[in-house]
Design an enzyme around this catalytic site. Structure first.
Site, PDB file in Angstrom:
ATOM      1  N   HIS A  54      -2.792   0.917 -25.685  1.00  0.00           N
ATOM      2  CA  HIS A  54      -1.749   1.850 -26.098  1.00  0.00           C
ATOM      3  C   HIS A  54      -1.515   1.683 -27.601  1.00  0.00           C
ATOM      4  CE1 HIS A  54       0.327   2.479 -21.911  1.00  0.00           C
ATOM      5  NE2 HIS A  54      -0.973   2.687 -21.869  1.00  0.00           N
ATOM      6  N   GLU A  68       1.129   1.271 -29.346  1.00  0.00           N
ATOM      7  CA  GLU A  68       2.043   0.185 -29.720  1.00  0.00           C
ATOM      8  C   GLU A  68       1.344  -1.171 -29.653  1.00  0.00           C
ATOM      9  OE1 GLU A  68       2.397   2.527 -27.398  1.00  0.00           O
ATOM     10  OE2 GLU A  68       4.496   2.747 -26.796  1.00  0.00           O
ATOM     11  N   CYS A  86       6.168   2.316 -22.793  1.00  0.00           N
ATOM     12  CA  CYS A  86       6.069   1.985 -21.366  1.00  0.00           C
ATOM     13  C   CYS A  86       6.528   0.530 -21.171  1.00  0.00           C
ATOM     14  CB  CYS A  86       4.617   2.175 -20.889  1.00  0.00           C
ATOM     15  SG  CYS A  86       3.531   0.792 -21.329  1.00  0.00           S
ATOM     16  N   CYS A 108       4.353  -2.102 -23.072  1.00  0.00           N
ATOM     17  CA  CYS A 108       4.580  -2.122 -24.525  1.00  0.00           C
ATOM     18  C   CYS A 108       5.979  -2.633 -24.847  1.00  0.00           C
ATOM     19  CB  CYS A 108       4.359  -0.732 -25.100  1.00  0.00           C
ATOM     20  SG  CYS A 108       2.627  -0.217 -24.989  1.00  0.00           S
TER      21      CYS A 108
END
Lengths: 143, 143
Positions: free
Chosen positions: B47, B49, B77, B80
């Site tokens: 992801h 992040e 999410c 993260c």
């Protein structure tokens, strides 16, 4: 789980929190094995489970580890639990329970959330005593 | 946030879910910028992040990003969010809200858990319309 414990012991020898993880494919072949590397890699995301998931996905060339299983010496934290869900792992076998930082049976209980789209089967308490003892003696020595 | 939106647009052009993230140090210097790469890297943990946190930690040579701030186009999410806590980020500025997959205002609400040991300041809704529109047009085109 014996292989995961070996990874945890190797992590302790490197000065890392002793946690180890192994991912096996449906035939039982080890795809990836890793110990915690947050200090060595200076990476707050370098938990054993994350490293094993990334290595197994690289080995398979796929972001989803369908029908693969994870063995880890400690109950995964919320970050790792969510990564396990994203990776579509089939089963998670873990050793010691982690009331302070765990994310499966404790804290946010990631797999019990209605927004969690894939829930692996969970088997806790494997080699719990040895996994827990590794952690206790590590933290005792550091105090 | 404009830089994070640029990363999100670049991700969309690569066929990735359009999410972008930027980490700045206390002086406002960009330490890391990344777009989602789960498909390109075949990595379920890639992801925006996570990639930005790992790159910023590598840039600083430290697993903790003390006093650094994260800008991200979508509500993080649970994976993260927990990584943000581990990285000790000071502030999180996010764009669109994510009722289906978010982990801050939705689902496990990671920072509201008693087992969460570091809670950043949270500012949601920045450039929300543009960030949300990017995601909507991406998913609409894929249907």
């Amino acid at each position: 789980m014996e292989r995961a414990l070996r990874e945890a012991r190797a992590a302790a020898e490197r000065g890392e929190v002793p946690i180890g993880a192994v991912i096996v494919d449906p035939a039982g072949t080890v795809l990836a094995a890793a110990g915690n590397r947050t200090e060595a890699d200076r990476d707050p995301t370098a938990h054993a489970e994350m490293l094993a998931i990334r290595a197994a996905a690289a080995a398979l060339g796929a972001p989803r580890l369908v029908d693969c299983d994870l063995y880890v010496t400690l109950e995964p934290c919320p970050m790792c639990a969510q990564a396990i869900s994203f990776a579509r792992l089939r089963r998670v076998y873990f050793g010691a329970s982690d009331p302070k930082g765990g994310g499966i049976d404790h804290g946010p209980r990631i797999f019990s959330q209605p927004t969690c789209h894939h829930r692996p089967e969970i088997y806790g308490g494997l080699a719990e005593q040895e996994a827990g003892e590794l952690l206790r003696s590590f933290f005792k020595a550091r105090r």
